[in-house]
Every structure is written in C-alpha cells, then in structure tokens.
Design an enzyme around this catalytic site. Structure first.
Site, PDB file in Angstrom:
ATOM      1  CG  HIS A  17      86.747  72.902 115.297  1.00  0.00           C
ATOM      2  ND1 HIS A  17      86.858  72.191 114.260  1.00  0.00           N
ATOM      3  CD2 HIS A  17      87.961  73.059 115.661  1.00  0.00           C
ATOM      4  CE1 HIS A  17      88.120  71.588 114.113  1.00  0.00           C
ATOM      5  NE2 HIS A  17      88.882  72.276 115.240  1.00  0.00           N
ATOM      6  CE  LYS A  41      98.510  71.764 110.259  1.00  0.00           C
ATOM      7  NZ  LYS A  41      97.609  72.326 111.264  1.00  0.00           N
ATOM      8  NE  ARG A  90      91.520  69.020 120.427  1.00  0.00           N
ATOM      9  CZ  ARG A  90      92.238  68.788 119.265  1.00  0.00           C
ATOM     10  NH1 ARG A  90      91.608  67.946 118.225  1.00  0.00           N
ATOM     11  NH2 ARG A  90      93.380  69.507 118.840  1.00  0.00           N
ATOM     12  CB  SER A 128      89.841  67.969 111.471  1.00  0.00           C
ATOM     13  OG  SER A 128      89.528  69.161 112.136  1.00  0.00           O
TER      14      SER A 128
HETATM   15  P1  ADP Z   1      92.835  70.097 114.912  1.00  0.00           P
HETATM   16  O1  ADP Z   1      93.967  69.673 115.996  1.00  0.00           O
HETATM   17  O2  ADP Z   1      91.802  69.318 114.769  1.00  0.00           O
HETATM   18  O3  ADP Z   1      93.486  70.182 113.449  1.00  0.00           O
HETATM   19  P2  ADP Z   1      92.595  72.900 114.609  1.00  0.00           P
HETATM   20  O4  ADP Z   1      93.777  73.672 114.203  1.00  0.00           O
HETATM   21  O5  ADP Z   1      91.516  73.110 113.545  1.00  0.00           O
HETATM   22  O6  ADP Z   1      92.403  71.461 115.100  1.00  0.00           O
HETATM   23  O7  ADP Z   1      92.049  73.601 115.881  1.00  0.00           O
HETATM   24  C1  ADP Z   1      91.705  74.615 116.270  1.00  0.00           C
HETATM   25  C2  ADP Z   1      91.602  75.055 117.758  1.00  0.00           C
HETATM   26  O8  ADP Z   1      90.298  74.183 117.968  1.00  0.00           O
HETATM   27  C3  ADP Z   1      92.482  74.548 118.655  1.00  0.00           C
HETATM   28  O9  ADP Z   1      92.380  75.549 119.481  1.00  0.00           O
HETATM   29  C4  ADP Z   1      92.047  73.086 118.969  1.00  0.00           C
HETATM   30  O10 ADP Z   1      92.727  72.809 120.289  1.00  0.00           O
HETATM   31  C5  ADP Z   1      90.600  73.592 119.144  1.00  0.00           C
HETATM   32  N1  ADP Z   1      89.921  72.284 118.893  1.00  0.00           N
HETATM   33  C6  ADP Z   1      90.255  71.374 117.962  1.00  0.00           C
HETATM   34  N2  ADP Z   1      89.179  70.339 118.037  1.00  0.00           N
HETATM   35  C7  ADP Z   1      88.476  70.542 119.097  1.00  0.00           C
HETATM   36  C8  ADP Z   1      87.399  69.974 119.940  1.00  0.00           C
HETATM   37  N3  ADP Z   1      86.997  68.562 119.581  1.00  0.00           N
HETATM   38  N4  ADP Z   1      86.785  70.624 121.039  1.00  0.00           N
HETATM   39  C9  ADP Z   1      87.291  71.604 121.323  1.00  0.00           C
HETATM   40  N5  ADP Z   1      88.360  72.353 120.628  1.00  0.00           N
HETATM   41  C10 ADP Z   1      88.775  71.856 119.740  1.00  0.00           C
END
Ligand code: ADP
Length: 164
Positions: A17, A41, A90, A128
C-alpha cells in the site's frame, strides 16, 4: 488542482500500500488515503486504528491526507471535489474485481476516472490478510509492513513479539 483518493481497507497498511501511496502522491497534487468503514465487513483493526497506522507511516509525505468514509466511494468523490480514484493492482486476480468497480463507479459518477498502478514486483504477493496470519503465529512481519507499526500490530493482535 488534481485531488486523488486511494480507497481500501488498509487492515493494516502494508509496504505494498505504502509504495502505491508514495507513487500516487508524486503524480497528484493531493492524495487522500480513504479508509473504508464497512459495518458488514469484519476487520481486525478499528477504523481509528487503521487511520492511526496510516498517519504514522505517511507523516513525511506532505500532500497525503488520511480520512475514512462509510458510504459509496463516488459520494465521497463528489462531495470532496476529487478528480481521480487510485487503485493498486497486484496480479490478474485483482483485475476482475477492480475492473468491475471502476466501471460501476464511472456509471454512478461519470467524472470518476480510476487510475491503476501496478504493484512493484516485491509487493505483488503481499496482502493485509497474509500479514495478519503471519503475525497471529508470532512470525516476522518486518519485511511486509513499515517498521513504525510492527510493534503496534503485535500489541494489538496480542501475540508473541518477534522483530526482524
Ligand atoms: P487487501 O486486498 O489487502 O485487503 P485493500 O482493500 O486494503 O487490500 O486494498 C486497497 C487497494 O490497494 C486495492 O486497490 C488493492 O488492490 C491495493 N493493494 C493491496 N495490497 C497491495 C499491494 N501489496 N501492492 C499494491 N497494491 C495493493
């Protein structure tokens, strides 16, 4: 002025992130990292904790602001005069869902363009939930989350502390 929002659960924020945040902050005048609060959620950390983690790791990026929202992303987008939605990709597995979301958001709010940034090769397999699974067993998460929040995560998850 370009004002982007980067919405997500950030439960907790990972290096993946953060890498997207830094790149997006370079591309737009202002970047709001938006913690989604979804009562349906289950998240491991409260919205306030997730925001505090983000504040800790983004304190030195001047054009980044942390906020939370419990409604539709496009409503936040409209109310706050945003210009772009940023999402990270990703692998192909992210693509289908994100593609669908981008189209739905554009349908609901034609001004809402989504910009996708590809995860760097080191973050492609990072999530995460993976961080939480490793932490739950007292494993070393220091390569996956910013150093400033490693202890906080262990304290909060109440597991054996182990740092890199
Ligand atoms: P998660 O799928 O890990 O719960 P989030 O809902 O927090 O992720 O993700 C928010 C945004 O960040 C989404 O667009 C997700 O694709 C992106 N994201 C999550 N993890 C990564 C990563 N390791 N590298 C790049 N982008 C990421």
């Amino acid at each position: 002025m370009t004002k982007a929002i980067y919405p997500g659960s950030f439960d907790p924020v990972t290096n993946g992130h953060l890498e997207i945040i830094k790149r997006a902050a370079d591309m737009f005048d202002k970047l709001v990292v938006l913690v989604s609060v979804n009562p349906n959620k289950t998240s491991s950390f409260s919205a306030e904790e997730r925001m505090n983690f983000l504040r800790k790791v983004c304190y030195d990026i001047p054009n980044v602001e942390i906020d939370s929202f419990d409604g539709l992303i496009v409503d936040y987008f409209r109310k706050n005069d945003c210009t772009v939605i940023v999402k990270g990709l990703r692998a192909m597995s992210d693509f289908e869902y994100e593609f669908q979301m981008a189209h739905v958001n554009k349908h609901l709010c034609p001004k809402a363009e989504t910009v996708f940034l590809c995860a760097d090769s080191q973050s492609t397999y990072l999530s995460s939930s993976m961080v939480k699974q490793i932490a739950a067993f007292g494993g070393d998460i220091s390569a996956f989350v910013p150093a400033a929040i490693v202890d906080d995560i262990f304290e909060r998850l109440d597991t054996t502390k182990q740092k890199g």
